[in-house]
Design a protein around this motif. Structure first.
Motif, mmCIF file in Angstrom:
data_model
loop_
_atom_site.group_PDB
_atom_site.id
_atom_site.type_symbol
_atom_site.label_atom_id
_atom_site.label_comp_id
_atom_site.label_asym_id
_atom_site.label_seq_id
_atom_site.Cartn_x
_atom_site.Cartn_y
_atom_site.Cartn_z
ATOM 1 N N GLU A 41 36.112 0.930 17.834
ATOM 2 C CA GLU A 41 37.122 0.954 18.984
ATOM 3 C C GLU A 41 38.251 1.907 19.198
ATOM 4 N N CYS A 42 38.718 2.981 19.869
ATOM 5 C CA CYS A 42 40.281 4.162 19.653
ATOM 6 C C CYS A 42 41.589 2.505 19.432
ATOM 7 N N LYS A 43 42.053 3.078 18.628
ATOM 8 C CA LYS A 43 43.379 2.504 18.333
ATOM 9 C C LYS A 43 44.378 1.666 19.612
ATOM 10 N N PHE A 49 34.391 5.195 21.468
ATOM 11 C CA PHE A 49 34.144 5.981 21.044
ATOM 12 C C PHE A 49 33.670 6.837 20.101
ATOM 13 N N THR A 65 37.879 10.218 13.010
ATOM 14 C CA THR A 65 39.229 9.855 14.473
ATOM 15 C C THR A 65 39.604 8.745 14.288
ATOM 16 N N GLU A 66 40.467 8.989 14.704
ATOM 17 C CA GLU A 66 41.440 6.756 14.863
ATOM 18 C C GLU A 66 41.645 6.966 15.889
ATOM 19 N N ILE A 67 41.975 7.685 16.858
ATOM 20 C CA ILE A 67 41.991 7.736 18.711
ATOM 21 C C ILE A 67 40.623 8.495 19.881
ATOM 22 N N CYS A 68 40.967 7.903 20.649
ATOM 23 C CA CYS A 68 39.393 9.183 21.587
ATOM 24 C C CYS A 68 40.133 9.947 22.006
ATOM 25 N N CYS A 71 42.484 9.312 24.653
ATOM 26 C CA CYS A 71 44.237 9.890 24.494
ATOM 27 C C CYS A 71 44.627 10.455 23.954
ATOM 28 N N GLN A 79 43.845 13.547 17.028
ATOM 29 C CA GLN A 79 42.774 12.591 17.063
ATOM 30 C C GLN A 79 42.594 11.376 15.493
#
Length: 335
Positions: A41-43, A49, A65-68, A71, A79
């Motif tokens: 899940e995107c943070k 994602f 990668t931590e966010i989509c 974002c 990311q």
């Protein structure tokens, strides 16, 4: 991971390649990545994602990668490290220098609606939309170029600290893939990925802005009771125009947080008194990064106010106290 059955969820996101900075990619031009559809899940938006994982180089830790992708495009950040792609600096520093206002909501329902609309705009735009807002600020851009690193900082790719070493229980010695160091305590050790993304309460950004303010002679006075900033070199203007310029340059300032605003036309200056010292410091750092404040098309200088001189009974009491001290000293000397 299947998408949650929730009418407020936008759905899932699939991407073919991540948005990364040079530092996170590493020095190897032939980096190999693993790709996992809906791997996490995107943070930020909590949507499943595509997660990419790779090793940036020899001796480095595996990164992911931590966010989509969406974002990252909205804020124009990497990311993985969530630093600005153009300058390699925290979002809070970039936004403060450019006077950029973050329009992204943080509540779950509004956040999903906002991201869904931006995705549609980016799909229709031929060149693609990246930031949620954009303000041209030449002085701010020059400041960002001055403090940005010219080369990738690969030290950020080092392995994490070995928790067993900290406890004194690591038995792997030189074969341990983690760093054998004692972690440093302090404000920089307390970082939150959501705060870094939205540019709020980021300790690294606060330190950088504070250092820039001190370099330009805008060090906050030691007297914590001082909450006043002076705008010098103002054109013929009104109180409402100064307030509008201040809120425009510092979007985090709410009109109710300004205790008073006084314009001295003869001296072409304005005294802005804030209710909280922390807010005054934040405004001073942001306006220093922007090279001052622009009012009615003219740039005005920003300086800290000074403590008011004691008047009335307080001054008399202080004078009597110093007088009695001098008398006592004289008597001791004569004796």
């Amino acid at each position: 991971m299947p998408a949650k059955h929730d009418i407020n969820k936008v759905g899932v996101e699939s991407s073919d390649f991540p948005i990364l900075c040079e530092t996170c990619l590493g020095p190897n031009p032939y980096v190999r990545m693993t790709k996992q559809e809906f791997g996490n899940e995107c943070k930020i938006c909590n949507r499943p994602f595509t997660v990419f994982r790779w090793n940036p180089g020899a001796g480095g830790r595996y990164k992911k990668t931590e966010i989509c992708n969406t974002c990252a495009k909205i804020k124009g950040v990497c990311q993985t490290c969530l630093l600005d792609l153009e300058y390699g600096l925290p979002v809070q520093v970039r936004d403060a220098a450019l006077g950029r206002k973050s329009q992204a909501p943080q509540s779950d329902i509004n956040k999903q609606y906002y991201i869904q609309n931006l995705e549609a705009q980016m799909a229709d735009s031929p060149d693609g939309q990246t930031f949620d807002s954009e303000v041209a600020n030449r002085a701010g851009r020059e400041m960002l170029k001055g403090i940005a690193r010219s080369d990738p900082y690969y030290k950020r790719n080092r392995p994490h600290i070995c928790s067993f070493f900290v406890k004194g229980e690591c038995t792997r010695g030189g074969e341990c893939p983690f760093r054998h160091e004692i972690p440093k305590e302090g404000e920089l050790a307390k970082q939150n990925i959501v705060d870094r993304y939205y540019g709020k309460n980021d300790p690294v950004a606060k330190k950088m802005l504070r250092e820039q303010a001190e370099i330009k002679g805008m060090k906050a006075p030691d007297d914590k009771s001082i909450t006043t900033l002076l705008f010098l070199g103002l054109p013929q203007t009104t109180e409402s125009e100064v307030r509008a310029s201040l809120v425009g340059a510092c979007p985090f300032v709410k009109p109710i947080e300004i205790r008073s605003l006084t314009i001295v036309e003869a001296s072409h200056c304005a005294f802005v008194n804030f209710k909280l010292r922390n807010l005054a410091e934040k405004v001073a750092e942001a306006l220093t990064a922007q090279g001052g404040i622009e009012v009615s098309g003219k740039k005005a200088k920003v300086v800290w106010g000074r403590a008011r001189p004691q008047k009335g009974k307080a001054a008399i009491a202080a004078g009597e106290s110093s007088g009695s001290t001098s008398t006592a000293t004289a008597e001791m000397t004569s004796s």
